[in-house]
Design a protein around this motif. Structure first.
Motif, PDB file in Angstrom:
ATOM      1  N   CYS A  38      40.886  -7.889   1.933  1.00  0.00           N
ATOM      2  CA  CYS A  38      42.298  -7.613   1.340  1.00  0.00           C
ATOM      3  C   CYS A  38      41.698  -6.380   1.778  1.00  0.00           C
ATOM      4  CB  CYS A  38      42.906  -7.874  -0.196  1.00  0.00           C
ATOM      5  SG  CYS A  38      44.159  -6.504  -0.185  1.00  0.00           S
ATOM      6  N   ARG A  61      52.895  -7.659  -8.154  1.00  0.00           N
ATOM      7  CA  ARG A  61      53.582  -8.314  -8.046  1.00  0.00           C
ATOM      8  C   ARG A  61      53.145  -8.142  -6.098  1.00  0.00           C
ATOM      9  NH1 ARG A  61      57.958  -6.389  -9.089  1.00  0.00           N
ATOM     10  NH2 ARG A  61      57.826  -4.828  -6.798  1.00  0.00           N
ATOM     11  N   SER A  62      52.246  -6.897  -5.909  1.00  0.00           N
ATOM     12  CA  SER A  62      52.024  -7.020  -4.352  1.00  0.00           C
ATOM     13  C   SER A  62      50.126  -8.059  -4.227  1.00  0.00           C
ATOM     14  CB  SER A  62      51.325  -5.385  -4.438  1.00  0.00           C
ATOM     15  OG  SER A  62      50.565  -5.164  -3.550  1.00  0.00           O
ATOM     16  N   LYS A  93      55.592  -3.373   1.649  1.00  0.00           N
ATOM     17  CA  LYS A  93      56.365  -2.173   0.898  1.00  0.00           C
ATOM     18  C   LYS A  93      55.966  -2.207  -0.400  1.00  0.00           C
ATOM     19  CE  LYS A  93      59.612  -4.183   4.159  1.00  0.00           C
ATOM     20  NZ  LYS A  93      61.031  -3.668   4.635  1.00  0.00           N
ATOM     21  N   THR A  94      55.529  -2.684  -0.644  1.00  0.00           N
ATOM     22  CA  THR A  94      54.315  -3.433  -2.461  1.00  0.00           C
ATOM     23  C   THR A  94      53.398  -2.429  -2.862  1.00  0.00           C
ATOM     24  OG1 THR A  94      53.370  -4.983  -2.457  1.00  0.00           O
ATOM     25  CG2 THR A  94      55.814  -5.049  -3.409  1.00  0.00           C
ATOM     26  N   THR A 117      54.201  -4.026  -9.980  1.00  0.00           N
ATOM     27  CA  THR A 117      54.700  -3.438  -8.228  1.00  0.00           C
ATOM     28  C   THR A 117      52.962  -3.669  -8.132  1.00  0.00           C
ATOM     29  OG1 THR A 117      56.185  -2.022  -8.698  1.00  0.00           O
ATOM     30  CG2 THR A 117      55.139  -1.944  -6.373  1.00  0.00           C
ATOM     31  N   ASN A 118      52.129  -3.175  -8.784  1.00  0.00           N
ATOM     32  CA  ASN A 118      50.725  -3.505  -8.201  1.00  0.00           C
ATOM     33  C   ASN A 118      50.300  -4.775  -8.394  1.00  0.00           C
ATOM     34  OD1 ASN A 118      50.086  -0.990  -7.487  1.00  0.00           O
ATOM     35  ND2 ASN A 118      49.140  -0.513  -8.974  1.00  0.00           N
ATOM     36  N   TRP A 162      54.014  -7.484   1.513  1.00  0.00           N
ATOM     37  CA  TRP A 162      52.692  -6.952   0.388  1.00  0.00           C
ATOM     38  C   TRP A 162      52.025  -5.058   0.798  1.00  0.00           C
ATOM     39  CZ3 TRP A 162      47.592  -5.503   3.311  1.00  0.00           C
ATOM     40  CH2 TRP A 162      46.866  -5.633   2.809  1.00  0.00           C
ATOM     41  N   ALA A 218      50.527  -2.776  -0.535  1.00  0.00           N
ATOM     42  CA  ALA A 218      49.655  -3.291  -0.616  1.00  0.00           C
ATOM     43  C   ALA A 218      48.246  -2.687  -1.441  1.00  0.00           C
ATOM     44  CB  ALA A 218      49.303  -2.288   0.804  1.00  0.00           C
TER      45      ALA A 218
END
Length: 205
Positions: free
Chosen positions: A141, A49-50, A197-198, A46-47, A195, A200
């Motif tokens: 970011c 993917r984000s 929802k995963t 998940t990280n 971003w 950030a």
């Protein structure tokens, strides 16, 4: 005609003339499209993917349509080559220019195509703490997750700011002679939402 009004009119005529003479070279190398959030579904972590989703959004954030108004100093930049704004103006106390040289003197409510003059009712520079010209996507970011450097917003607020704010939206309709930001504002907003929802997460520095 009052002298102040006459001076402002002369000033705007000069600005339009300079803009027309300077021309606007449209970048031939900047990306023009954005991948959808679904494009990153195969990244199981998940990280990761984000971070990958934010990296895609970085194509927008590092585009001259964004960085020109998020400059490192007090002067805006212009054009696809991000040259310093001419005539030389500075942000002023509120980002709308100095009292004697407000942005609205020359920048109207909409683009003025005959003079290649961009416009929007809220035309102004981003606050100094929101400057990201010259920063990496990872640094931007980090900045966007920090309310002290993103205009006091939660990351959820960025979905609306980037995806729906009409001044931000100008980046995709900048008028003739300027390359628009990649993709569409709706696509950029979808990336921000994905971003957030995963988790950030940010790309590695």
């Amino acid at each position: 005609m009052k002298s102040e009004l006459r001076s402002q009119l002369v000033f705007c005529v000069v600005v339009v003339a300079v803009s027309m003479l300077a021309g606007y070279a449209v970048s031939e190398t900047a990306p023009t499209s954005l991948a959808s959030p679904d494009s990153f579904a195969s990244i199981s972590d998940t990280n990761a993917r984000s971070a990958a989703i934010f990296t895609e959004l970085g194509k927008v954030l590092t585009h001259p349509r964004c960085t020109n108004c998020h400059p490192a100093g007090d002067r805006p930049r212009q054009g696809d080559e991000s040259r310093l704004h001419q005539p030389p103006i500075t942000r002023g106390a509120d980002g709308h220019g100095l009292p004697a040289m407000r942005c609205s003197i020359c920048h109207g409510n909409a683009n003025f195509e005959p003079g290649h003059m961009p416009g929007h009712p809220e035309w102004h520079l981003a606050p100094r703490e929101m400057a990201w010209e010259g920063k990496t996507v990872a640094e931007i970011c980090d900045q966007l997750r920090d309310p002290a450097r993103n205009g006091g917003r939660k990351v959820e607020d960025l979905i609306h700011h980037i995806g729906e704010d009409t001044l931000v939206g100008w980046a995709w309709a900048p008028g003739a002679g300027r390359s628009p930001a990649p993709g569409t504002q709706k696509q950029a907003g979808a990336l921000v939402e994905a971003w957030v929802k995963t988790g950030a997460a940010c790309p590695a520095k």
